[in-house]
Design a protein around this motif. Sequence first.
Motif, short mmCIF file in Angstrom:
data_model
loop_
_atom_site.label_atom_id
_atom_site.label_comp_id
_atom_site.label_asym_id
_atom_site.label_seq_id
_atom_site.Cartn_x
_atom_site.Cartn_y
_atom_site.Cartn_z
N TYR A 68 -30.27 11.58 -22.88
CA TYR A 68 -29.61 10.95 -24.02
C TYR A 68 -30.59 10.08 -24.78
O TYR A 68 -31.63 9.67 -24.27
CB TYR A 68 -28.41 10.11 -23.56
CG TYR A 68 -28.78 8.90 -22.73
CD1 TYR A 68 -28.99 7.66 -23.33
CD2 TYR A 68 -28.91 8.99 -21.35
CE1 TYR A 68 -29.33 6.54 -22.58
CE2 TYR A 68 -29.25 7.89 -20.58
CZ TYR A 68 -29.46 6.67 -21.21
OH TYR A 68 -29.80 5.57 -20.46
N SER B 32 -29.78 0.77 -27.55
CA SER B 32 -28.97 1.11 -26.38
C SER B 32 -27.78 1.97 -26.79
O SER B 32 -26.89 1.52 -27.49
CB SER B 32 -28.44 -0.18 -25.73
OG SER B 32 -27.54 0.13 -24.70
N GLN C 175 -21.46 8.18 -18.36
CA GLN C 175 -22.21 7.17 -17.62
C GLN C 175 -21.50 6.79 -16.31
O GLN C 175 -22.13 6.44 -15.32
CB GLN C 175 -22.39 5.92 -18.45
CG GLN C 175 -23.45 6.04 -19.55
CD GLN C 175 -23.64 4.73 -20.27
OE1 GLN C 175 -22.69 4.16 -20.78
NE2 GLN C 175 -24.89 4.26 -20.32
N GLU C 176 -20.17 6.90 -16.32
CA GLU C 176 -19.38 6.54 -15.14
C GLU C 176 -19.39 7.64 -14.10
O GLU C 176 -19.05 7.40 -12.93
CB GLU C 176 -17.95 6.21 -15.55
CG GLU C 176 -17.83 5.01 -16.46
CD GLU C 176 -16.43 4.86 -17.03
OE1 GLU C 176 -15.58 5.74 -16.73
OE2 GLU C 176 -16.19 3.88 -17.77
N LEU D 243 -29.89 11.35 -17.95
CA LEU D 243 -28.57 10.84 -17.64
C LEU D 243 -28.29 11.05 -16.15
O LEU D 243 -28.64 12.08 -15.59
CB LEU D 243 -27.52 11.56 -18.48
CG LEU D 243 -26.09 11.02 -18.45
CD1 LEU D 243 -26.05 9.59 -18.99
CD2 LEU D 243 -25.16 11.91 -19.26
N GLY D 244 -27.67 10.05 -15.54
CA GLY D 244 -27.34 10.15 -14.12
C GLY D 244 -28.55 10.24 -13.22
O GLY D 244 -28.51 10.93 -12.18
N ASN D 245 -29.64 9.57 -13.63
CA ASN D 245 -30.88 9.60 -12.84
C ASN D 245 -31.40 11.01 -12.62
O ASN D 245 -32.06 11.29 -11.61
CB ASN D 245 -30.67 8.90 -11.50
CG ASN D 245 -30.41 7.41 -11.65
OD1 ASN D 245 -31.06 6.73 -12.44
ND2 ASN D 245 -29.44 6.90 -10.90
N SER E 279 -25.18 2.87 -25.24
CA SER E 279 -23.88 2.46 -24.75
C SER E 279 -23.21 1.45 -25.67
O SER E 279 -22.02 1.21 -25.54
CB SER E 279 -24.03 1.85 -23.34
OG SER E 279 -24.86 0.71 -23.39
N PHE F 26 -19.68 9.31 -24.20
CA PHE F 26 -20.89 8.91 -23.49
C PHE F 26 -20.58 7.92 -22.37
O PHE F 26 -21.12 8.00 -21.27
CB PHE F 26 -21.90 8.30 -24.46
CG PHE F 26 -23.17 7.84 -23.81
CD1 PHE F 26 -24.08 8.76 -23.30
CD2 PHE F 26 -23.46 6.49 -23.70
CE1 PHE F 26 -25.24 8.33 -22.68
CE2 PHE F 26 -24.61 6.06 -23.08
CZ PHE F 26 -25.52 6.99 -22.58
N GLU F 27 -19.67 6.98 -22.63
CA GLU F 27 -19.31 6.00 -21.61
C GLU F 27 -18.69 6.67 -20.38
O GLU F 27 -18.95 6.27 -19.25
CB GLU F 27 -18.35 4.97 -22.21
CG GLU F 27 -19.04 4.04 -23.22
CD GLU F 27 -18.05 3.23 -24.04
OE1 GLU F 27 -16.82 3.35 -23.78
OE2 GLU F 27 -18.50 2.49 -24.94
#
Length: 317
Positions: free
Chosen positions: A50, A24, A315-316, A60-62, A26, A311-312
């Motif tokens: 990613y 993972s 993801q937000e 990333l981000g669907n 994250s 990366f975090e």
Amino acid sequence: MNYLQHFIKIILNVGTAVAFLSCSPSVEEDDVYMFSYFTGNGENGLHFAYSGDGYHWQALGNGKPFLTPTAGKDRLMRDPCVIRGGDGKFHMVWTVSWNERGIGYASSEDLINWSEQRYLPVMEHEPNARNTWAPEVFYDGDEDIYMIYWSTTVTGLYPETQSEEENAYNHRQYYVTTRDFKEFSDTRLFYEPGFNVIDGTLIKENGEYILFVKDETRVPPQKNIRVARSKNLTQGYGPAGPPITGDYWAEGPTVARIGDRWVVYFDKYIDHRMGAVASYDLEDWKDISEEVSFPEGTRHGTVFKITQKEFEKLQEY
């Protein structure tokens, strides 16, 4: 449940958790691998995938675009090349059109907020230039300089490799250099290997510049990835070696060091999937296409790394 069964259950649960943590991104302590790519014709912009291991990639981000193209008349964002520069920023160049004489450029500190997109007229001085395709940018930390390079067909040049197939495109690679993306050198010829060449990408290893290119020859068909080397960033690249890809058409190479192997990812564009080859010494290559997976619809771009913190934030977004 007896004590032995209870103990085994605990061990299995711990093992599952460790396996999850190890794959993972994250929660990994190491950097996260990123892949910039486009879909379709490049009309909807920049996409990111990613990976925690460099082999299995997730959108990333669907799969949403992170930047919508505005540069150039056709406003495409094909072949997005993203690197981290000496200033810590991310710098990106891309193909804006099938037939314009310039490329797109933008920069970002976080891959979310981007500078104004600019059209760089790198071949506008050449009236016989038909296109500017597949640009890449390379940062040489030893010289503190950036080189932007791409492929262009100039009508009338190199007739010995001219074919009437595929709209008679007959590319060679050209380049400019810059230190600040404000002032640029004159455009010069970068690589003329004696064949129709496109999709170059560079790495620097042990003081040597290693150039991966696509042999675009149509008759007889090549459509493979080959390697050339030089001790100088902008010139002196020798003849391209034998193909490192197999019996399929490949384009858009990009290179990463994954563990103790070098991996070259590329687009198997006839098969509508991504492929890869790997090497321990940059000399002997093995096809590992079955070891990699990418989001459906991925078209070629570049691989690079970001920190866990970066990366975090992505993801937000």
